[in-house]
Design a protein around this motif. Structure first.
Motif, PDB file in Angstrom:
ATOM      1  N   ILE A 182       0.751  -1.225  -0.011  1.00  0.00           N
ATOM      2  CA  ILE A 182       0.010   0.009   0.005  1.00  0.00           C
ATOM      3  C   ILE A 182       0.967   1.417  -0.089  1.00  0.00           C
ATOM      4  O   ILE A 182       0.555   2.211  -0.859  1.00  0.00           O
ATOM      5  N   VAL A 183       1.971   1.263   0.745  1.00  0.00           N
ATOM      6  CA  VAL A 183       2.988   2.337   0.747  1.00  0.00           C
ATOM      7  C   VAL A 183       3.577   2.922  -0.447  1.00  0.00           C
ATOM      8  O   VAL A 183       3.442   3.910  -0.906  1.00  0.00           O
ATOM      9  N   LYS A 184       3.965   1.512  -1.030  1.00  0.00           N
ATOM     10  CA  LYS A 184       4.392   1.524  -2.526  1.00  0.00           C
ATOM     11  C   LYS A 184       3.555   2.221  -3.546  1.00  0.00           C
ATOM     12  O   LYS A 184       3.829   3.043  -4.271  1.00  0.00           O
ATOM     13  N   GLY A 185       2.097   1.875  -3.162  1.00  0.00           N
ATOM     14  CA  GLY A 185       1.325   2.367  -4.176  1.00  0.00           C
ATOM     15  C   GLY A 185       1.139   3.936  -4.125  1.00  0.00           C
ATOM     16  O   GLY A 185       0.978   4.801  -5.062  1.00  0.00           O
ATOM     17  N   ILE A 186       1.152   4.251  -2.935  1.00  0.00           N
ATOM     18  CA  ILE A 186       0.719   5.806  -2.488  1.00  0.00           C
ATOM     19  C   ILE A 186       2.117   6.614  -2.966  1.00  0.00           C
ATOM     20  O   ILE A 186       1.794   7.588  -3.672  1.00  0.00           O
ATOM     21  N   GLU A 187       3.394   6.185  -2.862  1.00  0.00           N
ATOM     22  CA  GLU A 187       4.565   6.780  -3.192  1.00  0.00           C
ATOM     23  C   GLU A 187       4.568   6.877  -4.683  1.00  0.00           C
ATOM     24  O   GLU A 187       5.036   7.868  -5.226  1.00  0.00           O
ATOM     25  N   THR A 188       4.393   5.788  -5.542  1.00  0.00           N
ATOM     26  CA  THR A 188       4.450   5.776  -6.649  1.00  0.00           C
ATOM     27  C   THR A 188       3.405   6.779  -7.432  1.00  0.00           C
ATOM     28  O   THR A 188       3.809   7.545  -8.305  1.00  0.00           O
ATOM     29  N   LEU A 189       2.207   6.822  -7.031  1.00  0.00           N
ATOM     30  CA  LEU A 189       1.187   7.654  -7.659  1.00  0.00           C
ATOM     31  C   LEU A 189       1.658   8.929  -7.401  1.00  0.00           C
ATOM     32  O   LEU A 189       1.492  10.088  -8.197  1.00  0.00           O
ATOM     33  N   ASP A 190       2.089   9.244  -6.068  1.00  0.00           N
ATOM     34  CA  ASP A 190       2.435  10.667  -5.617  1.00  0.00           C
ATOM     35  C   ASP A 190       3.527  11.129  -6.567  1.00  0.00           C
ATOM     36  O   ASP A 190       3.697  12.287  -6.992  1.00  0.00           O
ATOM     37  N   ARG A 191       4.692  10.208  -7.042  1.00  0.00           N
ATOM     38  CA  ARG A 191       5.668  10.748  -7.798  1.00  0.00           C
ATOM     39  C   ARG A 191       5.395  11.047  -9.066  1.00  0.00           C
ATOM     40  O   ARG A 191       6.218  12.133  -9.491  1.00  0.00           O
ATOM     41  N   LEU A 192       4.056  10.606  -9.621  1.00  0.00           N
ATOM     42  CA  LEU A 192       3.887  10.753 -11.014  1.00  0.00           C
ATOM     43  C   LEU A 192       3.560  12.335 -11.098  1.00  0.00           C
ATOM     44  O   LEU A 192       4.028  12.942 -12.205  1.00  0.00           O
ATOM     45  N   GLY A 193       3.078  13.241 -10.077  1.00  0.00           N
ATOM     46  CA  GLY A 193       2.873  14.449 -10.163  1.00  0.00           C
ATOM     47  C   GLY A 193       1.870  14.817 -11.037  1.00  0.00           C
ATOM     48  O   GLY A 193       1.442  15.923 -10.949  1.00  0.00           O
ATOM     49  N   ASN A 194       1.023  13.850 -11.675  1.00  0.00           N
ATOM     50  CA  ASN A 194      -0.027  14.424 -12.507  1.00  0.00           C
ATOM     51  C   ASN A 194      -1.332  13.867 -11.919  1.00  0.00           C
ATOM     52  O   ASN A 194      -2.371  13.948 -12.938  1.00  0.00           O
ATOM     53  N   VAL A 195      -1.514  13.342 -10.995  1.00  0.00           N
ATOM     54  CA  VAL A 195      -2.483  12.638 -10.382  1.00  0.00           C
ATOM     55  C   VAL A 195      -3.198  14.019  -9.460  1.00  0.00           C
ATOM     56  O   VAL A 195      -2.465  14.329  -8.559  1.00  0.00           O
ATOM     57  N   ASP A 196      -4.411  14.120  -9.653  1.00  0.00           N
ATOM     58  CA  ASP A 196      -5.303  15.048  -8.636  1.00  0.00           C
ATOM     59  C   ASP A 196      -5.756  14.508  -7.151  1.00  0.00           C
ATOM     60  O   ASP A 196      -5.630  15.256  -6.552  1.00  0.00           O
ATOM     61  N   VAL A 197      -5.817  13.305  -7.439  1.00  0.00           N
ATOM     62  CA  VAL A 197      -6.463  12.632  -6.024  1.00  0.00           C
ATOM     63  C   VAL A 197      -6.088  11.212  -5.910  1.00  0.00           C
ATOM     64  O   VAL A 197      -6.202  10.723  -7.208  1.00  0.00           O
ATOM     65  N   ILE A 198      -5.890  10.938  -5.007  1.00  0.00           N
ATOM     66  CA  ILE A 198      -5.679   9.464  -4.738  1.00  0.00           C
ATOM     67  C   ILE A 198      -6.608   8.681  -3.684  1.00  0.00           C
ATOM     68  O   ILE A 198      -6.846   9.308  -2.730  1.00  0.00           O
ATOM     69  N   ILE A 199      -7.224   7.467  -4.309  1.00  0.00           N
ATOM     70  CA  ILE A 199      -8.282   6.822  -3.423  1.00  0.00           C
ATOM     71  C   ILE A 199      -7.356   5.485  -2.788  1.00  0.00           C
ATOM     72  O   ILE A 199      -6.999   4.734  -3.620  1.00  0.00           O
ATOM     73  N   VAL A 200      -7.297   5.455  -1.447  1.00  0.00           N
ATOM     74  CA  VAL A 200      -6.675   4.299  -0.864  1.00  0.00           C
ATOM     75  C   VAL A 200      -7.689   3.578  -0.089  1.00  0.00           C
ATOM     76  O   VAL A 200      -8.595   4.020   0.695  1.00  0.00           O
ATOM     77  N   GLY A 201      -7.943   2.142  -0.541  1.00  0.00           N
ATOM     78  CA  GLY A 201      -9.007   1.590   0.185  1.00  0.00           C
ATOM     79  C   GLY A 201      -9.139  -0.012  -0.056  1.00  0.00           C
ATOM     80  O   GLY A 201      -8.433  -0.587  -1.083  1.00  0.00           O
ATOM     81  N   ARG A 202     -10.322  -0.560   0.279  1.00  0.00           N
ATOM     82  CA  ARG A 202     -10.480  -2.000   0.218  1.00  0.00           C
ATOM     83  C   ARG A 202     -11.979  -2.249   0.551  1.00  0.00           C
ATOM     84  O   ARG A 202     -12.494  -1.246   1.218  1.00  0.00           O
ATOM     85  N   GLY A 203     -12.498  -3.465   0.278  1.00  0.00           N
ATOM     86  CA  GLY A 203     -13.998  -3.654   0.788  1.00  0.00           C
ATOM     87  C   GLY A 203     -13.588  -4.067   2.301  1.00  0.00           C
ATOM     88  O   GLY A 203     -12.855  -4.040   2.928  1.00  0.00           O
ATOM     89  N   GLY A 204     -14.944  -4.424   2.795  1.00  0.00           N
ATOM     90  CA  GLY A 204     -14.920  -4.751   4.077  1.00  0.00           C
ATOM     91  C   GLY A 204     -14.382  -6.055   4.760  1.00  0.00           C
ATOM     92  O   GLY A 204     -13.715  -6.900   3.743  1.00  0.00           O
ATOM     93  N   GLY A 205     -14.272  -6.176   5.941  1.00  0.00           N
ATOM     94  CA  GLY A 205     -13.736  -7.515   6.496  1.00  0.00           C
ATOM     95  C   GLY A 205     -13.498  -7.361   7.849  1.00  0.00           C
ATOM     96  O   GLY A 205     -13.999  -6.572   8.612  1.00  0.00           O
ATOM     97  N   SER A 206     -13.024  -8.323   8.622  1.00  0.00           N
ATOM     98  CA  SER A 206     -12.734  -8.202   9.925  1.00  0.00           C
ATOM     99  C   SER A 206     -11.435  -7.440  10.178  1.00  0.00           C
ATOM    100  O   SER A 206     -10.830  -7.000   9.435  1.00  0.00           O
ATOM    101  N   ILE A 207     -11.350  -7.121  11.580  1.00  0.00           N
ATOM    102  CA  ILE A 207     -10.335  -6.081  11.899  1.00  0.00           C
ATOM    103  C   ILE A 207      -8.836  -6.649  11.490  1.00  0.00           C
ATOM    104  O   ILE A 207      -8.007  -6.064  11.093  1.00  0.00           O
TER     105      ILE A 207
END
Length: 405
Positions: A182-207
């Motif tokens: 997840i961290v790698k995904g955030i950093e990769t998209l942030d480095r692109l510099g041309n993404v306006d907003v990032i959605i980070v998530g997944r479906g439901g589940g247990s803790i």
């Protein structure tokens, strides 16, 4: 037949045996939830099962405070309560007063500890929250490449804006190595510099299933990201550390897409509305400007030299006409008075009197003789008549009293 007893009596007997057993008055049972049903009155009916058996259970509405998550089929839980008998069906069941996810105690404690530490650092502070752009053209997504979450995000995004560009970083969202992915995904998209907003998530589940989003490295990656981030983890009732650090929390992945992607239909409708409103305002301004221009044109004409000259000419003509009237009236008045004076003078004119049969006498000095004392016997006098003068000599003077005439 003396051993025969009724169903009710045998049920009461069994009920007494079970409910009087101290062990069954307070018991904690672990198992997997199945056939979970939420009643309209607030009760929850479900079964606990393992590989060997199943047990009916109920959580009444008045003790729902003992449940701090939305229970569903497949959840592994620990249910604390008492074993009792339901006489109508002759079955025994677990009357729950507390339900917790199996293994939640330790994980939840870790969750609360990290949450408190990050909150004390100020990582949840609103002053650090970045605004979500209102008209994003390119949206980054960090989630699993398969599953309901990415499907819901794509479906909702394309429905709202068919031209939106979606960039997916397929991340591992559960299990060992998920936090790093997840961290790698955030950093990769942030480095692109041309993404306006990032959605980070997944479906439901247990803790346990959602635990990657409770890791500190994920929280720090979200906090340090220069691109605004929307957290969309689990269902509406699920909260993770990522939700508190993110710039915006969405209850579901679908809601995250609604927040990130502008509805073009609504936008175009607003554009049409404001366009019509602007045109109306512009037309009104133009009409007001035209009226103002017309007013200034009239005022300018009044203030122009030509207009002033015309006004002066008109005023001069009026004064000239008035002066002519005054002069004519004055001449008529003077002429009438002259005629009166002339008539008076004519009445006093010696010639006029002479023509009436009168004459006047002048003495040797040429002055009119008005008294006998002005001449003496022997003086030569002149008698003036209308057609000439008569020379005569005074033979004598006789004084006469006019009172005798």
């Amino acid at each position: 037949m003396s051993n025969t007893i009724s169903v009710g009596k045998i049920t009461d007997y069994i009920k007494g045996l079970i409910e009087d057993d101290p062990l069954l008055r307070r018991v904690s049972v672990s198992g997997e939830v199945s056939n979970c049903k939420y009643h309209s009155r607030g009760h929850i009916y479900f079964k606990l099962k393992d590989e060997k058996a199943s047990l009916s259970a109920v959580l009444f509405a008045n003790v729902r405070a003992g449940l701090d998550f939305k229970m569903k089929d497949g959840d592994k839980v620990i249910v604390t309560g008492r074993i009792g008998v339901y006489k109508d069906s002759g079955s025994y069941q677990l009357y729950a007063d507390k339900i917790e996810l199996d293994g939640q105690g330790e994980l939840f404690a870790r969750f609360l500890k990290l949450k408190a530490e990050l909150e004390e650092m100020g990582m949840f502070d609103e002053s650090y929250k970045q605004p979500i752009p209102g008209l994003a053209g390119r949206v980054g997504i960090v989630t699993a490449s398969t599953g309901a979450a990415v499907h819901d995000i794509i479906t909702v995004s394309k429905r709202r804006n068919p031209y939106i560009e979606l960039i997916l970083f397929p991340a591992q969202v559960q299990g060992e190595g998920a936090a790093e992915s997840i961290v790698k995904g955030i950093e990769t998209l942030d480095r692109l510099g041309n993404v306006d907003v990032i959605i980070v998530g997944r479906g439901g589940g247990s803790i346990e299933d959602l635990w990657a989003f409770n890791e500190e490295i994920v929280a720090r990656a979200i906090f340090e990201c220069r691109t605004p981030i929307i957290s969309a983890v689990g269902h509406e009732v699920d909260f993770t550390i990522a939700d508190f650090v993110a710039d915006k929390r969405a209850a579901t992945p679908s809601q995250a897409a609604e927040i990130a992607v502008c509805d073009m239909g609504v936008l175009l409708g607003r554009i049409d509305y404001y366009s019509e409103r602007c045109m109306g305002l512009m037309n009104r301004r133009i009409e007001e400007a035209k009226r103002g221009l017309k007013t200034m044109e009239v005022q300018l004409l009044k203030l122009s030299p030509e207009s002033k000259l015309a006004d002066r000419k008109h005023r001069l003509a009026t004064l000239s006409d008035r002066l002519d009237g005054y002069m004519s009236e004055a001449l008529r008045s003077r002429r009438s008075r002259l005629e009166v004076l002339t008539a008076g003078l004519e009445g006093l004119s010696p010639l006029k009197k002479l023509s009436g049969g009168y004459s006047y006498v002048s003495g040797p000095s040429g002055r009119a003789v008005t008294t006998i004392e002005a001449v003496k016997a022997g003086d030569e006098v002149t008698i003036n008549v209308t057609d000439g003068a008569i020379k005569a000599a005074v033979t004598g003077c006789e004084k006469i009293s006019r009172e005798d005439i």
